[in-house]
Design a protein around this motif. Structure first.
Motif, PDB file in Angstrom:
ATOM      1  N   THR A 247      44.860  39.590  39.095  1.00  0.00           N
ATOM      2  CA  THR A 247      45.758  40.043  40.161  1.00  0.00           C
ATOM      3  C   THR A 247      46.852  39.014  40.427  1.00  0.00           C
ATOM      4  O   THR A 247      47.967  39.380  40.770  1.00  0.00           O
ATOM      5  N   SER A 248      46.531  37.711  40.248  1.00  0.00           N
ATOM      6  CA  SER A 248      47.568  36.709  40.516  1.00  0.00           C
ATOM      7  C   SER A 248      48.650  36.722  39.434  1.00  0.00           C
ATOM      8  O   SER A 248      49.745  36.212  39.647  1.00  0.00           O
TER       9      SER A 248
ATOM     10  N   HIS B 135      55.744  45.255  35.143  1.00  0.00           N
ATOM     11  CA  HIS B 135      55.157  46.335  35.946  1.00  0.00           C
ATOM     12  C   HIS B 135      56.221  47.130  36.692  1.00  0.00           C
ATOM     13  O   HIS B 135      56.008  48.289  37.031  1.00  0.00           O
TER      14      HIS B 135
ATOM     15  N   ARG C 276      28.716  36.722  37.732  1.00  0.00           N
ATOM     16  CA  ARG C 276      29.413  37.060  38.979  1.00  0.00           C
ATOM     17  C   ARG C 276      30.570  36.082  39.221  1.00  0.00           C
ATOM     18  O   ARG C 276      31.667  36.472  39.593  1.00  0.00           O
ATOM     19  N   GLY C 277      30.285  34.806  39.006  1.00  0.00           N
ATOM     20  CA  GLY C 277      31.320  33.793  39.196  1.00  0.00           C
ATOM     21  C   GLY C 277      32.501  34.025  38.264  1.00  0.00           C
ATOM     22  O   GLY C 277      33.662  33.934  38.670  1.00  0.00           O
TER      23      GLY C 277
ATOM     24  N   MET D 153      31.574  40.035  45.851  1.00  0.00           N
ATOM     25  CA  MET D 153      30.896  38.976  45.092  1.00  0.00           C
ATOM     26  C   MET D 153      31.041  37.624  45.787  1.00  0.00           C
ATOM     27  O   MET D 153      30.115  36.823  45.795  1.00  0.00           O
TER      28      MET D 153
ATOM     29  N   ALA E 153      28.399  43.277  37.500  1.00  0.00           N
ATOM     30  CA  ALA E 153      28.350  41.936  38.083  1.00  0.00           C
ATOM     31  C   ALA E 153      26.982  41.623  38.685  1.00  0.00           C
ATOM     32  O   ALA E 153      26.809  40.597  39.333  1.00  0.00           O
ATOM     33  N   GLY E 154      26.018  42.509  38.456  1.00  0.00           N
ATOM     34  CA  GLY E 154      24.650  42.234  38.921  1.00  0.00           C
ATOM     35  C   GLY E 154      24.515  42.200  40.430  1.00  0.00           C
ATOM     36  O   GLY E 154      23.684  41.484  40.967  1.00  0.00           O
TER      37      GLY E 154
ATOM     38  N   GLY F 192      35.583  41.906  44.167  1.00  0.00           N
ATOM     39  CA  GLY F 192      35.558  40.443  44.101  1.00  0.00           C
ATOM     40  C   GLY F 192      35.227  39.845  45.464  1.00  0.00           C
ATOM     41  O   GLY F 192      34.521  38.840  45.552  1.00  0.00           O
TER      42      GLY F 192
ATOM     43  N   ALA G  21      33.341  36.891  36.947  1.00  0.00           N
ATOM     44  CA  ALA G  21      34.035  38.112  37.389  1.00  0.00           C
ATOM     45  C   ALA G  21      35.028  37.777  38.494  1.00  0.00           C
ATOM     46  O   ALA G  21      36.149  38.278  38.520  1.00  0.00           O
ATOM     47  N   ARG G  22      34.625  36.891  39.400  1.00  0.00           N
ATOM     48  CA  ARG G  22      35.536  36.518  40.502  1.00  0.00           C
ATOM     49  C   ARG G  22      36.749  35.747  39.982  1.00  0.00           C
ATOM     50  O   ARG G  22      37.871  35.946  40.438  1.00  0.00           O
TER      51      ARG G  22
ATOM     52  N   MET H  55      50.311  39.104  38.749  1.00  0.00           N
ATOM     53  CA  MET H  55      51.406  39.913  39.302  1.00  0.00           C
ATOM     54  C   MET H  55      52.449  39.051  40.016  1.00  0.00           C
ATOM     55  O   MET H  55      53.546  39.516  40.294  1.00  0.00           O
ATOM     56  N   THR H  56      52.093  37.804  40.332  1.00  0.00           N
ATOM     57  CA  THR H  56      53.068  36.929  40.978  1.00  0.00           C
ATOM     58  C   THR H  56      53.956  36.221  39.946  1.00  0.00           C
ATOM     59  O   THR H  56      54.888  35.519  40.312  1.00  0.00           O
TER      60      THR H  56
ATOM     61  N   PRO I 285      38.994  46.083  41.658  1.00  0.00           N
ATOM     62  CA  PRO I 285      38.326  44.824  41.307  1.00  0.00           C
ATOM     63  C   PRO I 285      38.458  43.766  42.404  1.00  0.00           C
ATOM     64  O   PRO I 285      37.552  42.973  42.608  1.00  0.00           O
ATOM     65  N   VAL I 286      39.593  43.764  43.109  1.00  0.00           N
ATOM     66  CA  VAL I 286      39.793  42.784  44.175  1.00  0.00           C
ATOM     67  C   VAL I 286      38.805  43.040  45.321  1.00  0.00           C
ATOM     68  O   VAL I 286      38.205  42.113  45.868  1.00  0.00           O
TER      69      VAL I 286
ATOM     70  N   ARG J 171      41.259  43.342  28.462  1.00  0.00           N
ATOM     71  CA  ARG J 171      41.642  44.056  29.685  1.00  0.00           C
ATOM     72  C   ARG J 171      43.150  44.095  29.939  1.00  0.00           C
ATOM     73  O   ARG J 171      43.628  44.927  30.684  1.00  0.00           O
TER      74      ARG J 171
ATOM     75  N   ASP K 138      28.002  35.298  46.890  1.00  0.00           N
ATOM     76  CA  ASP K 138      27.890  33.900  46.476  1.00  0.00           C
ATOM     77  C   ASP K 138      27.832  32.954  47.677  1.00  0.00           C
ATOM     78  O   ASP K 138      27.203  31.899  47.610  1.00  0.00           O
TER      79      ASP K 138
ATOM     80  N   ILE L 244      39.039  38.353  38.383  1.00  0.00           N
ATOM     81  CA  ILE L 244      39.750  39.204  39.348  1.00  0.00           C
ATOM     82  C   ILE L 244      40.913  38.430  39.957  1.00  0.00           C
ATOM     83  O   ILE L 244      42.036  38.930  40.071  1.00  0.00           O
ATOM     84  N   ASP L 245      40.657  37.186  40.324  1.00  0.00           N
ATOM     85  CA  ASP L 245      41.721  36.375  40.918  1.00  0.00           C
ATOM     86  C   ASP L 245      42.839  36.152  39.894  1.00  0.00           C
ATOM     87  O   ASP L 245      44.017  36.249  40.214  1.00  0.00           O
TER      88      ASP L 245
ATOM     89  N   ASP M 294      49.583  38.918  48.817  1.00  0.00           N
ATOM     90  CA  ASP M 294      50.264  37.929  47.982  1.00  0.00           C
ATOM     91  C   ASP M 294      50.388  38.423  46.547  1.00  0.00           C
ATOM     92  O   ASP M 294      51.213  37.928  45.785  1.00  0.00           O
ATOM     93  N   ARG M 295      49.576  39.409  46.179  1.00  0.00           N
ATOM     94  CA  ARG M 295      49.580  39.868  44.784  1.00  0.00           C
ATOM     95  C   ARG M 295      49.756  41.377  44.648  1.00  0.00           C
ATOM     96  O   ARG M 295      49.777  41.883  43.532  1.00  0.00           O
ATOM     97  N   PHE M 296      49.846  42.094  45.750  1.00  0.00           N
ATOM     98  CA  PHE M 296      50.112  43.531  45.689  1.00  0.00           C
ATOM     99  C   PHE M 296      51.288  43.874  46.585  1.00  0.00           C
ATOM    100  O   PHE M 296      51.390  43.370  47.701  1.00  0.00           O
TER     101      PHE M 296
END
Lengths: 385, 229
Positions: B28-29, B40, B17-18, A274, A310-311, A271, B20-21, B31-32, A267-268, B154, A278, B24-25, A217-219
């Motif tokens: 990358t999103s 790009h 961590r949360g 992670m 990210a530990g 992710g 970071a997630r 790009m939509t 990163p994806v 970034r 979680d 990342i989302d 959906d994003r690549f």
């Protein structure tokens, strides 16, 4: 419960060191050789196997190599080959466009009629094949399965596949997106035997969970074959060219990798790791063996950087890899890793194994959790404790 | 702390961590979003650049104000955090002028960017920021800052490179992006310090992550709704 009870592999010929690669895949230009050395420094692969002979001929196909790997796994298994109910195969590019790989492997193996599934994607097709078999057994549809992956990428890397196409510069140099894979991918096959109970002797691997997700959906397409990238970034399939010759001369049949997009996917993939941490699927501290199929050592270093921040870094002494000696064999790689790990003599009952298979094709990430079990794992009803 | 690996599994680590997630989302999103995917794909025109500056300016002009408001609502339990917020607000509070100067240097009219209106995405983003900053002890705003700072740290760098490749712009027309691409590293250090002070429990961590999620979605909305005022 579902268990990997035996593993096997087939790698054609002798290991080929870096200095001899061009004897097999041929030489295009001095500049191509230079880019090759650069790629090899990044991926740190030292040896690999080719199903090609030095004269460019071969006696192998993906199907025949995968059948040999399956036979190797069957010879290590307790189960009678004729009782196998399901054959689940994976590859990036089948020998033929029609029929499917599993049909051809079934034919090569000469087993009685059984259910089959041919999974085609890139590296993660291996995990699609494993998940299919895992679900078949969990659903009670079959009691045993062969799962395998095979690749024969080198045949696309011979000079004859580039000469006379739009891909080559005037001096015979390939653009880096086509050259990269030429120095990265190699050939071979590996297979697993999956059963609804552990082996009666020796160690088995219980498959606890498998997670696979697409991020298309994003690549856009990142690793491609069978098409030409248009100016707007979309792919023109080979079959949409006016003639088969014009598709070929436009370079439609070449494998290509957008290396920049590959690094954007990292990163994806992390992710996803992670997310599983979680959600309680992965406990980084409890992983004894981290089997990650990464295509280049430089990607490994980037992953370590991200995970540490990210530990959730799994200490490097728990990583198991055979990339340096067996190369990147696409869909076969994770099964080759599992076979080498099973035969290493280092596995102990109760250990946790984490499989990680990223796919750059259009961004897929697959993880799976396995537990090393002994024969005592099962009770009389065939149900796991 | 896990005895075997020495790796801390704390509320702070879980929050990082949360975040970071979420990042990342978000990244990358993006790009939509048509504006971003066209950047790009190498298809930008100067008008795209001007539109981005004009739309961003209407949100950036509020940045220092909502950070200040959040600072004013941090009570005595969060004095050190308040200091960091105030410093941060001071650093940011003339940023929008750089956007205005870039706009003019890129060929736009100053009155167009100064007199511009927030697009509907920027309205939603600003409305949320001021509301969240107006709560008592708005520690969750760290999640909002995480996303906004991440954009500078970034995204600004790679975008300015793509813009430079596609548009023939003088350096004085792109300084907002090149500056943030190069200079926001110390902001992340400030952010890490603020997180250490703030994340005393998983409840606080969840609140920060929730704020980051909302801001990430609304920021993307702002880019999706370019010039929709």
């Amino acid at each position: 419960m579902t268990y990997i009870t035996a593993t096997g592999q087939f790698l054609p010929g002798d290991p080929v060191p870096n200095a001899e690669m061009a004897d097999y895949i041929g030489r295009l230009s001095d500049n191509s050789e230079r880019l090759g050395k650069l790629t090899l420094r990044q991926n740190k692969i030292r040896t690999r196997h080719y199903a090609l002979e030095k004269d460019g001929t071969t006696r192998w196909t993906v199907a025949s190599m995968l059948a040999r790997a399956a036979q190797d796994a069957l010879s290590a298994a307790e189960i009678d080959a004729k009782s196998i109910g399901f054959l689940s195969t994976s590859t990036t590019q089948n020998d033929l466009m029609v029929p499917g790989l599993a049909s051809q492997v079934h034919g090569e193996l000469g087993l009685p009629p059984l259910e089959i599934a041919s999974q085609q994607s890139v590296c993660a097709s291996s995990m699609m094949a494993l998940k299919n078999a895992w679900l078949q057994l969990k659903a009670g549809e079959h009691k045993s399965a062969i799962v395998g992956g095979g690749e024969f990428a080198s045949r696309y890397f011979r000079p004859g596949f580039y000469e006379g196409t739009a891909a080559l510069d005037d001096d015979g140099t390939l653009p880096s997106d086509a050259g990269f894979l030429r120095w990265t991918l190699s050939d071979g096959a590996a297979a697993l035997i999956i059963e609804d109970r552990p082996a009666a002797r020796g160690l088995s691997l219980r498959v606890d969970w498998i997670s696979l997700r697409s991020f298309a959906d994003r690549f856009g397409p990142c690793m491609t074959g069978g098409g030409v990238r248009r100016d707007d970034g979309t792919m023109q399939p080979w079959s949409h060219h006016p003639t088969i010759q014009s598709a070929a001369s436009a370079g439609a049949f070449q494998l290509r990798q957008d290396v920049d997009a590959l690094y954007r996917m990292l990163p994806v993939w992390m992710g996803e790791f992670m997310r599983l941490v979680d959600e309680g699927m992965i406990d980084p501290d409890a992983v004894d063996w981290f089997c990650c199929h990464y295509s280049a050592h430089s990607l490994r270093e980037e992953m370590i950087r991200l995970a540490t921040r990210a530990g959730c870094m799994i200490p490097e002494d728990r990583w198991f890899s055979n990339l340096a000696t067996k190369g990147n064999v696409g869909a076969a790689s994770i099964f080759l890793i599992l076979d080498d790990l099973m035969r290493s003599g280092d596995l102990r009952e109760g250990q946790n194994i984490l499989l990680a298979v990223p796919e750059s094709g259009q961004c897929v990430m697959a993880y799976a959790g396995l537990t090393v079990v002994g024969p005592g794992e099962v009770d009389t009803a065939g149900e796991a404790k | 702390m896990n005895a075997e690996t020495g790796k801390p599994d704390t509320a702070l680590a879980r929050t990082h961590r949360g975040l970071a997630r979420v990042w990342i989302d978000f990244e990358t999103s993006l790009m939509t979003v048509p504006l971003v995917s066209r950047l790009h794909a190498g298809k930008w025109r100067r008008d795209d650049y001007l539109a981005l500056l004009r739309n961003l300016r209407q949100q950036v002009v509020e940045g220092s104000r909502w950070i200040s408001r959040a600072a004013s609502n941090l009570g005595t339990d969060y004095e050190e955090l308040r200091t960091l917020f105030i410093h941060h607000a001071e650093e940011e509070h003339r940023d929008y002028r750089m956007l205005e100067d870039n706009y003019v240097a890129a060929g736009g009219l100053r009155e167009d960017i100064v007199g511009g209106e927030k697009n509907i995405g920027s309205e939603a983003l600003s409305g949320y920021m001021y509301n969240a900053a107006s709560q008592r002890d708005p520690v969750g705003m760290l999640g909002a800052m995480f996303v906004i700072e991440g954009l500078g740290n970034r995204i600004a760098g790679p975008w300015s490179k793509l813009m430079a490749e596609q548009l023939d712009l003088p350096p004085e027309a792109t300084s907002f992006f090149t500056y943030h691409g190069e200079n926001d590293e110390d902001h992340l250090e400030m952010f890490d310090r603020a997180m250490e002070i703030a994340v005393t429990s998983d409840a606080v961590g969840s609140d920060i992550i929730k704020h980051a999620k909302v801001v990430a979605r609304l920021y993307r909305l702002q880019l999706e709704e370019i010039d929709n005022v």
